[in-house]
Design a protein around this motif. Structure first.
Motif, mmCIF file in Angstrom:
data_model
loop_
_atom_site.group_PDB
_atom_site.id
_atom_site.type_symbol
_atom_site.label_atom_id
_atom_site.label_comp_id
_atom_site.label_asym_id
_atom_site.label_seq_id
_atom_site.Cartn_x
_atom_site.Cartn_y
_atom_site.Cartn_z
ATOM 1 N N ALA A 20 50.621 -39.821 0.090
ATOM 2 C CA ALA A 20 50.485 -38.819 1.147
ATOM 3 C C ALA A 20 49.124 -38.149 1.073
ATOM 4 N N GLY A 21 48.672 -37.869 -0.146
ATOM 5 C CA GLY A 21 47.362 -37.245 -0.315
ATOM 6 C C GLY A 21 46.241 -38.144 0.157
ATOM 7 N N TRP A 22 46.326 -39.424 -0.190
ATOM 8 C CA TRP A 22 45.302 -40.376 0.262
ATOM 9 C C TRP A 22 45.283 -40.478 1.782
ATOM 10 N N LEU A 23 46.484 -40.551 2.383
ATOM 11 C CA LEU A 23 46.548 -40.660 3.842
ATOM 12 C C LEU A 23 45.949 -39.430 4.510
ATOM 13 N N ALA A 24 46.252 -38.243 3.957
ATOM 14 C CA ALA A 24 45.717 -37.011 4.538
ATOM 15 C C ALA A 24 44.205 -36.959 4.408
ATOM 16 N N ASP A 25 43.685 -37.369 3.249
ATOM 17 C CA ASP A 25 42.240 -37.350 3.056
ATOM 18 C C ASP A 25 41.548 -38.356 3.968
ATOM 19 N N ALA A 26 42.191 -39.511 4.153
ATOM 20 C CA ALA A 26 41.616 -40.514 5.049
ATOM 21 C C ALA A 26 41.612 -40.006 6.485
ATOM 22 N N ALA A 27 42.722 -39.347 6.876
ATOM 23 C CA ALA A 27 42.816 -38.820 8.238
ATOM 24 C C ALA A 27 41.754 -37.760 8.491
ATOM 25 N N LEU A 31 39.804 -36.941 11.845
ATOM 26 C CA LEU A 31 40.152 -35.682 12.487
ATOM 27 C C LEU A 31 39.827 -34.555 11.513
ATOM 28 N N PRO A 32 38.652 -33.975 11.618
ATOM 29 C CA PRO A 32 38.217 -32.961 10.649
ATOM 30 C C PRO A 32 39.235 -31.839 10.480
ATOM 31 N N VAL A 33 39.483 -31.466 9.230
ATOM 32 C CA VAL A 33 40.395 -30.383 8.918
ATOM 33 C C VAL A 33 39.701 -29.413 7.982
ATOM 34 N N ALA A 40 37.829 -24.287 3.341
ATOM 35 C CA ALA A 40 36.897 -25.323 2.877
ATOM 36 C C ALA A 40 37.094 -26.593 3.709
ATOM 37 N N PRO A 41 35.988 -27.267 4.073
ATOM 38 C CA PRO A 41 36.105 -28.433 4.951
ATOM 39 C C PRO A 41 36.710 -29.653 4.258
ATOM 40 N N VAL A 45 44.572 -28.774 1.976
ATOM 41 C CA VAL A 45 44.496 -27.674 1.014
ATOM 42 C C VAL A 45 43.579 -28.145 -0.101
ATOM 43 N N CYS A 46 42.527 -27.399 -0.374
ATOM 44 C CA CYS A 46 41.512 -27.840 -1.336
ATOM 45 C C CYS A 46 42.052 -27.786 -2.767
#
Length: 236
Positions: A20-27, A31-33, A40-41, A45-46
């Protein structure tokens, strides 16, 4: 920006936390979050804020609540900001970072100890808040932790209540007294009450009253976080 409205009828899909973490980071590359805790960009959650979301379980007593309350976090700092982002700014993508703490708290309760007949009942939200958000944050927290939320709702509000923010403990108690009604389906059932934040305990106390009046048996309560230090009756 209007809040994102995810479906709430089904539990969130089971995805391993690392994946899930990898998918979120890839997304985030597409789509900038920004971090729901500090802005923090490129992070939902950083890493710095994630440290504050690590569960620190305690079982506490809140004076008006007749059962012990299991909590996982202290409400403040990144915990408060991330939860506020979920509740008020549609940041449901941050739920997976709150899920481990919610899961840990639930694991301390009868509902988290294997097969059980305990019904998980979440504290009700005002209808206006549900319409504005499009979802019930506490329900999503429970679902993100891998548990079912009782449907139809075990507790509902039967009258308008004032915003609890800024009210004293006595005012909160008066504000909520008689505001909830429990479902007839809870009669004779063992019930675990769940809320997001434990402040004075007035909300849980009213939930206990309503369930008991209907003939249900409240066996415990769980909150993601608590607002202040309370006397612990059980450590980690």
């Amino acid at each position: 920006m209007p809040p994102f409205s995810p479906p709430v009828a089904r539990s969130l899909p089971a995805v391993p936390p690392v994946l899930a973490g990898w998918l979120a980071d890839a997304a985030s590359l597409l789509l900038p979050v920004s971090c729901a805790g500090c802005g923090a960009p490129d992070h939902v959650v950083c890493p710095a804020c994630r440290v504050e979301l690590a569960p620190r379980l305690a079982t506490v007593r809140a004076a008006p609540v007749p059962v012990p309350v299991v909590v996982a976090l202290e409400y403040g700092g990144a915990v408060a900001r991330v939860l506020s982002a979920v509740k008020e700014h549609g940041r449901t993508d941050a739920l997976r970072l709150l899920a481990p703490a919610m899961r840990a708290a639930l694991s301390r309760t009868p509902a988290g100890r294997g097969p059980t007949d305990v019904a998980i009942v979440t504290m009700p939200s005002a209808r206006a808040a549900v319409r504005r958000r499009g979802y019930r944050p506490v329900d999503l927290l429970v679902q993100s932790a891998g548990h079912r939320v009782r449907r139809p709702a075990g507790l509902v509000l039967i009258r308008a209540i004032a915003d609890q923010a800024g009210l004293s403990a006595a005012e909160r108690h008066t504000n909520l007294r008689g505001a909830m009604r429990a479902s007839e389906t809870l009669r004779g059932r063992r019930v675990l009450l769940v809320d997001d934040v434990l402040t004075t305990g007035s909300t849980l106390a009213e939930g206990c009253r309503a369930v008991s009046e209907r003939g249900g048996i409240v066996v415990g309560a769980t909150c993601l976080a608590r607002t202040a230090k309370r006397k612990e009756i059980e450590g980690k």
